[in-house]
Write an enzyme that holds these catalytic residues in place. Structure first.
Site, short mmCIF file in Angstrom:
data_model
loop_
_atom_site.label_atom_id
_atom_site.label_comp_id
_atom_site.label_asym_id
_atom_site.label_seq_id
_atom_site.Cartn_x
_atom_site.Cartn_y
_atom_site.Cartn_z
N LYS A 49 6.47 -1.93 1.98
CA LYS A 49 5.29 -1.31 2.59
C LYS A 49 4.12 -2.29 2.47
O LYS A 49 3.23 -2.15 1.64
CB LYS A 49 4.99 0.04 1.93
CG LYS A 49 4.23 0.99 2.87
CD LYS A 49 4.35 2.42 2.39
CE LYS A 49 3.40 3.38 3.09
NZ LYS A 49 3.48 3.42 4.54
N LEU A 96 11.26 1.34 6.82
CA LEU A 96 10.68 1.77 5.56
C LEU A 96 11.40 3.05 5.17
O LEU A 96 11.52 3.98 5.99
CB LEU A 96 9.18 2.06 5.72
CG LEU A 96 8.52 2.51 4.42
CD1 LEU A 96 8.28 1.32 3.50
CD2 LEU A 96 7.22 3.25 4.67
N GLU A 146 12.77 2.87 13.71
CA GLU A 146 11.83 3.88 13.20
C GLU A 146 10.62 3.93 14.11
O GLU A 146 10.59 3.26 15.14
CB GLU A 146 11.43 3.56 11.76
CG GLU A 146 10.74 2.24 11.59
CD GLU A 146 10.30 1.92 10.16
OE1 GLU A 146 10.19 2.84 9.33
OE2 GLU A 146 10.05 0.74 9.90
N ARG A 203 -8.57 -20.21 -0.71
CA ARG A 203 -7.58 -19.98 0.33
C ARG A 203 -6.51 -21.07 0.39
O ARG A 203 -6.81 -22.22 0.66
CB ARG A 203 -8.25 -19.84 1.70
CG ARG A 203 -7.26 -19.44 2.77
CD ARG A 203 -7.86 -19.36 4.15
NE ARG A 203 -6.84 -18.90 5.11
CZ ARG A 203 -5.91 -19.69 5.61
NH1 ARG A 203 -5.86 -20.97 5.28
NH2 ARG A 203 -5.01 -19.20 6.45
N HIS A 224 -1.96 -20.99 1.23
CA HIS A 224 -0.83 -20.07 1.44
C HIS A 224 -0.07 -19.81 0.14
O HIS A 224 0.26 -18.68 -0.16
CB HIS A 224 0.12 -20.63 2.51
CG HIS A 224 -0.43 -20.53 3.91
ND1 HIS A 224 -1.60 -21.13 4.29
CD2 HIS A 224 0.02 -19.86 5.00
CE1 HIS A 224 -1.84 -20.86 5.56
NE2 HIS A 224 -0.88 -20.08 6.01
N ARG A 227 7.73 3.64 -5.14
CA ARG A 227 7.89 2.76 -3.97
C ARG A 227 6.83 1.66 -3.97
O ARG A 227 7.11 0.52 -3.60
CB ARG A 227 7.83 3.57 -2.68
CG ARG A 227 8.16 2.73 -1.45
CD ARG A 227 8.30 3.55 -0.18
NE ARG A 227 7.04 4.17 0.20
CZ ARG A 227 6.90 5.01 1.23
NH1 ARG A 227 7.94 5.33 1.98
NH2 ARG A 227 5.73 5.54 1.52
N TYR A 232 0.82 -1.22 0.00
CA TYR A 232 0.00 0.00 0.00
C TYR A 232 0.85 1.26 0.00
O TYR A 232 2.07 1.19 0.18
CB TYR A 232 -0.94 0.00 1.21
CG TYR A 232 -0.28 0.40 2.51
CD1 TYR A 232 0.58 -0.46 3.19
CD2 TYR A 232 -0.48 1.67 3.05
CE1 TYR A 232 1.20 -0.06 4.37
CE2 TYR A 232 0.13 2.06 4.23
CZ TYR A 232 0.98 1.19 4.88
OH TYR A 232 1.60 1.58 6.04
N1 PDD Z 1 3.22 5.42 7.17
N2 PDD Z 1 7.87 3.97 8.57
C1 PDD Z 1 6.70 3.30 8.60
C2 PDD Z 1 6.65 1.97 9.28
C3 PDD Z 1 5.54 3.86 8.00
O1 PDD Z 1 4.38 3.20 8.02
C4 PDD Z 1 5.64 5.14 7.39
C5 PDD Z 1 4.47 5.79 6.72
C6 PDD Z 1 6.89 5.80 7.40
C7 PDD Z 1 7.07 7.15 6.74
O2 PDD Z 1 7.03 7.04 5.34
P1 PDD Z 1 6.53 8.24 4.42
O3 PDD Z 1 7.36 9.42 4.76
O4 PDD Z 1 6.77 7.75 3.05
O5 PDD Z 1 5.06 8.46 4.73
C8 PDD Z 1 7.98 5.18 7.98
C9 PDD Z 1 2.04 5.82 6.43
C10 PDD Z 1 1.86 7.30 6.36
C11 PDD Z 1 0.83 5.09 6.96
O6 PDD Z 1 0.96 3.90 7.16
O7 PDD Z 1 -0.22 5.69 7.15
#
Ligand code: PDD
Length: 286
Positions: free
Chosen positions: A144, A200, A176, A98, A100, A50, A31
């Site tokens: 992501k 991320l 993070e 379903r 895996h 990305r 996503y």
């Molecule tokens: N989250 N790290 C994680 C685990 C994240 O889920 C996000 C973003 C970031 C920051 O990434 P960016 O600057 O590209 O938004 C870092 C989004 C906003 C969300 O899940 O809503």
């Protein structure tokens, strides 16, 4: 509300997800969240790049080119008359009985729709609190993925503690936030974790580092310990929805007299200026 489902813009009430969608059953998908400023998606190309990277890493091939998807998203923004807010986009591997393992011929399912505007200006002005939590996620945090279970668990923990974010610690190192990237400033130098498999690589993070380069401001991309975090002069996080967000308290310990510090302010202002300039330039071009 109008939503984009597999290339078609339809009413929200007509959008359907199959109960055997692998995104729904397994979190088997990826996503993105993009911010919209005055109808202009900020860093759209970077987010879409990305998204394709994440999809590719888990073996989802999209038939549509990134440029085509960007065009459809622009149409979606227009169809919703969006000014400020966000776009949520997700791609699941597809629909199947379903099991895996999956069949390579499945058709990926793409859904995109507007997210309401979140006003973070007060929080940006005053700063927010965070707590720390152990980073118990898998080792491909660079993807992501729709699988956000642990991120949700620690975000909820923060929320219940009256905090904005959980800062994750793996083997003593600050990786993070549950949905953000973390930065500290010590003796005027900015530090942030390298963009490897443990975090991320945030689009906001990358943008801020570009701004640092453009201004000749020093920073170090290197892992730092929880104790460095707790002894930092300033702490902040970045994310699409929060931009540059000062953190004034971590686990009850205050930073820069519980106010956003001067470096954080400087970066916040520089970031806002870039947002303004880039969303304006695109409008003028259009
Ligand atoms: N989250 N790290 C994680 C685990 C994240 O889920 C996000 C973003 C970031 C920051 O990434 P960016 O600057 O590209 O938004 C870092 C989004 C906003 C969300 O899940 O809503």
């Amino acid at each position: 509300m109008k939503v984009l489902v597999n290339g078609e813009i339809i009413n929200r009430s007509e959008a359907k997800v199959d109960i055997e969608d692998r995104g729904y059953q397994f979190g088997d998908g990826v996503y993105e969240v993009v911010n919209i400023y005055e109808g202009i998606p900020f860093t759209l190309k970077e987010h879409i790049a990305r998204l394709y990277r994440s999809a590719n890493e888990i073996g989802i091939q999209l038939s549509e080119q990134p440029e085509q998807l960007c065009n459809r998203l622009m149409e979606l923004i227009e169809a919703n008359n969006m000014t400020n807010g966000g776009l949520y986009l997700q791609i699941s591997r597809g629909v199947s009985n379903r099991s895996h393992h999956y069949d390579q011929t499945l058709t990926p399912q793409l859904v995109a729709y507007p997210l309401p505007f979140k006003n973070v200006s007060d929080a940006q002005a005053k700063g927010v609190e965070a707590i720390t939590a152990e980073d118990l996620r898998w080792l491909r945090c660079d993807i992501k993925s729709l699988n956000l279970l642990y991120n949700i668990m620690v975000k909820q923990k923060a929320s219940e503690a009256g905090a904005f974010e959980s800062i994750l610690i793996r083997d003593g190192i600050v990786t993070e936030g549950s949905s953000s990237n973390i930065f500290i400033i010590k003796d005027g130098i900015l530090l942030t974790h390298p963009a490897n498999n443990l975090i991320l690589n945030g689009i906001t993070r990358t943008k801020l580092l570009e701004i640092m380069d453009a201004n000749g401001w020093d920073y170090k991309i290197q892992p730092f310990q929880k104790e460095d975090l707790m002894k930092a002069d300033e702490v902040f996080l970045t994310s699409t929805t929060s931009e540059v967000m000062p953190i004034i308290k971590v686990d009850g310990v205050t930073f820069s007299q519980a106010k956003p510090g001067p470096f954080t302010r400087k970066f916040q202002t520089a970031f806002r200026e870039v947002v303004k300039a880039e969303t304006k330039t695109t409008t003028e071009k259009a």
